[in-house]
Design a protein around this motif. Structure first.
Motif, PDB file in Angstrom:
ATOM      1  N   ILE A 150       3.350   5.720  -7.140  1.00  0.00           N
ATOM      2  CA  ILE A 150       2.719   5.812  -8.465  1.00  0.00           C
ATOM      3  C   ILE A 150       2.447   7.273  -8.812  1.00  0.00           C
ATOM      4  N   ALA A 151       1.956   8.022  -7.833  1.00  0.00           N
ATOM      5  CA  ALA A 151       1.703   9.452  -8.061  1.00  0.00           C
ATOM      6  C   ALA A 151       3.002  10.186  -8.378  1.00  0.00           C
TER       7      ALA A 151
ATOM      8  N   VAL B  51       5.942   2.018 -13.942  1.00  0.00           N
ATOM      9  CA  VAL B  51       4.946   3.072 -14.185  1.00  0.00           C
ATOM     10  C   VAL B  51       5.141   3.673 -15.574  1.00  0.00           C
TER      11      VAL B  51
ATOM     12  N   SER C  18       4.344   9.025 -11.907  1.00  0.00           N
ATOM     13  CA  SER C  18       3.490   9.512 -12.996  1.00  0.00           C
ATOM     14  C   SER C  18       3.672  11.014 -13.188  1.00  0.00           C
TER      15      SER C  18
ATOM     16  N   HIS D  35      -4.158   7.161  -2.778  1.00  0.00           N
ATOM     17  CA  HIS D  35      -3.142   7.300  -1.724  1.00  0.00           C
ATOM     18  C   HIS D  35      -3.707   8.087  -0.540  1.00  0.00           C
TER      19      HIS D  35
ATOM     20  N   LEU E 172       1.401   3.252  -3.416  1.00  0.00           N
ATOM     21  CA  LEU E 172       0.402   4.112  -4.054  1.00  0.00           C
ATOM     22  C   LEU E 172       0.928   5.539  -4.216  1.00  0.00           C
TER      23      LEU E 172
ATOM     24  N   LEU F 142      -3.466   9.014 -14.294  1.00  0.00           N
ATOM     25  CA  LEU F 142      -2.772   8.177 -13.320  1.00  0.00           C
ATOM     26  C   LEU F 142      -2.321   8.997 -12.115  1.00  0.00           C
TER      27      LEU F 142
ATOM     28  N   SER G  73      -4.011   8.091  -8.607  1.00  0.00           N
ATOM     29  CA  SER G  73      -3.145   7.519  -7.569  1.00  0.00           C
ATOM     30  C   SER G  73      -3.062   8.429  -6.357  1.00  0.00           C
TER      31      SER G  73
ATOM     32  N   SER H   2       0.819  -1.219   0.000  1.00  0.00           N
ATOM     33  CA  SER H   2       0.000   0.000   0.000  1.00  0.00           C
ATOM     34  C   SER H   2       0.848   1.262   0.000  1.00  0.00           C
TER      35      SER H   2
END
Length: 572
Positions: free
Chosen positions: A60-61, A282, A64, A138, A57, A130, A134, A54
């Motif tokens: 990913i932000a 990603v 991206s 998150h 997350l 994305l 994300s 977790s």
């Protein structure tokens, strides 16, 4: 010759001298002598981070956003943010001879004539989805696990601001091509600004530089999109990461994990390798979407024309829910007096409700702290089931959002499902209020049921599916203790604090100030925590342990006197 003398003989000869340092080493030494980077790097590169899926997350932000920066820089080389009209003579034959803006022309040029342009354009758009998605998930993870609590309240505020800025950045970005769909969105934005009482018309003229559409909105959105908001986002991300390192990362409860330590892997080499690999994942996923999944085909929409609207036009999902609220609010909420009309349906749904939700989210850590009366620092996370009211609140917010998003597509739903758009609208008007309340109540009761089940497992163990028969013929199911990690999640979680109301008057007979405020706080505290099941105490665990020991001893004794009894009837 002795062993010692043999060793001593090797000390003869010339002293060893260091070789010539490499260019990289020399540069690093030069920088360290002037900036003192070695000590800082040694401390932080060995910093330990916990390991859980977790926590990815947020990465990913982050990655991206890096993809957004890289692809955005590529697009700026060819995009021309001008509203000057020209005759199109480019590669896309169906539009040749049409009068379009320079912005739309350059977008078509990137899509059809620049090598890799369409791929990078679509990667940029998918990365925006994305990035915002994300960030939203998150933030939900942080909310549900209580990671916003002291000392991380400021980081939560930064997260809310990042989500808000990311949404605005997405809107300004998909408005730049000046196609018919994005132009419809800009036209709607003009109406939103004009709905603000008193200053709305002035704000519209200031933004557009003239009556809509003017000649300034695309260049101004371009500056906001490539300079202003990205700069703010970069600054907030840097502050977010610095606070993350300063406060240390939160972690799930478990054996050996306390509020004072972090159990995990160091930044180098483990976590850096994982983070680097995750960036390429990603990037690769975004590239696949950009290459295989068409998004925002502006050539199909054509150039913006204020006299036209694309059928079924809708904003991107992160801007769709205010549009949905606007579609279902009754028209009688519009107010006219003294020759002035207040467009309250637009102002309330698109301006007021999102603003109030953002303010509520910013203040929530401080509201939660006031309700609970908890002044301690927290570095261990909470499971969503352990905070039923807070989890129910998140379920209510998600239900509100989903219903509003569905309302934003009520025309598409009506067409696809062959339903009455009026019936859909009436249903959503009621569901937008009743749905969140129902979701809160169901989620809260569900979490309390899970708490009850977890407490039973902690005290009596988990069901094995093995049925045993006692000497007197009674059947029972064998239970085994939970694994240490799962037992720790249940037993070591924090106990909720139920506040007590202080007497209305002190010992001198003087009425206490703010007594009404304290009554409100007590009522909210009871509503938030009173129904929760607390983790088993040490006395309860000890009593359960003795009970099982006595029960097992009795069975063993009985079994020694009766060798012919049926010992086990296996259910699995």
């Amino acid at each position: 010759m002795s062993t010692t003398s043999k060793v001593a003989d090797t000390n003869g000869g010339t002293a060893a001298r260091s070789g010539k340092p490499s260019k990289v080493g020399a540069a690093a030494n030069w920088a360290d002598e002037r900036l003192g980077l070695a000590g800082l790097a040694k401390k932080n590169l060995r910093k330990v981070f916990p390991d859980h899926w977790s926590f990815m997350l947020g990465e990913i932000a982050l990655w991206s956003f890096v993809v957004l920066l890289v692809t955005g820089i590529f697009l700026t080389f060819w995009f021309n943010p001008s509203m000057t009209e020209i005759e199109y003579q480019g590669s896309y034959a169906p539009l040749r001879g049409s009068y379009i803006s320079e912005a739309f022309n350059s977008s078509l040029h990137i899509s059809f004539d620049v090598r890799g342009g369409l791929l990078l354009r679509q990667m940029h758009h998918w990365a925006a989805h994305l990035f915002i998605g994300s960030m939203l998930i998150h933030m939900m993870r942080v909310f549900l696990t209580g990671a916003y609590r002291k000392p991380r309240e400021i980081n939560w505020v930064i997260g809310v601001l990042l989500l808000t800025l990311g949404t605005l950045e997405g809107f300004t970005g998909y408005s730049l091509p000046d196609d018919l769909l994005s132009g419809t969105g800009v036209r709607a934005a003009d109406g939103f600004v004009k709905s603000i009482p008193v200053v709305g018309t002035y704000g519209s003229f200031l933004l557009f530089g003239d009556e809509f559409p003017g000649h300034s909105i695309i260049p101004r959105l371009y500056i906001i999109h490539v300079l202003l908001i990205p700069g703010l986002i970069l600054g907030l991300i840097a502050a977010h990461m610095l606070l993350l390192v300063y406060h240390k990362h939160t972690q799930w409860p478990g054996p050996g994990r306390t509020e004072q330590n972090v159990v995990g892997f160091p930044m180098l080499p483990v976590y850096a390798a994982k983070a680097g690999g995750f960036f390429f994942i990603v990037f690769g996923a975004t590239a696949l979407m950009g290459g295989l999944m068409t998004i925002n085909p502006i050539w199909m929409y054509g150039p913006y024309d204020p006299t036209k609207v694309t059928a079924g036009s809708q904003p991107d999902w992160y801007m769709g829910w205010p549009d949905g609220l606007l579609r279902i609010i009754p028209g009688w909420t519009e107010v006219s007096f003294w020759g002035v009309t207040l467009a309250l349906p637009v102002f309330l749904t698109v301006i007021m409700v999102p603003t109030l939700i953002i303010i509520f989210l910013i203040l929530y850590p401080f509201i939660d702290n006031w309700i609970s009366g908890d002044k301690r620092e927290h570095h261990l996370l909470q499971r969503p089931r352990d905070t039923p009211a807070r989890t129910g609140l998140m379920a209510a917010l998600v239900t509100f959002y989903v219903l509003a998003l569905f309302a934003g597509g009520n025309d598409i739903i009506a067409i696809r499902l062959d339903l009455s758009i009026n019936q859909i609208t009436y249903f959503l008007r009621a569901a937008i209020f009743l749905g969140p309340i129902l979701a809160f109540w169901i989620t809260k009761r569900w979490c309390i049921s899970l708490q009850r089940h977890a407490k039973e497992q902690a005290l009596h163990g988990y069901e094995t599916g093995i049925i045993e028969r006692s000497p007197d013929g009674a059947y029972s199911e064998r239970h085994l203790p939970l694994p240490d990690a799962k037992q720790a999640l249940i037993v070591e979680r924090e106990r909720d604090q139920l506040l007590e109301l202080e007497p209305a008057v002190d010992k001198n007979g003087v009425e206490r100030p703010h007594n009404r405020k304290e009554r409100l706080r007590l009522a909210l505290n009871r509503f938030w925590f009173a129904d929760n099941l607390q983790p088993p105490t040490a006395a309860e665990l000890e009593a359960a342990h003795h009970h099982h020991d006595g029960h097992d001893g009795h069975e063993l004794e009985a079994g020694s006197h009766d060798d012919d009894r049926d010992a086990l009837v296996k259910g699995h």
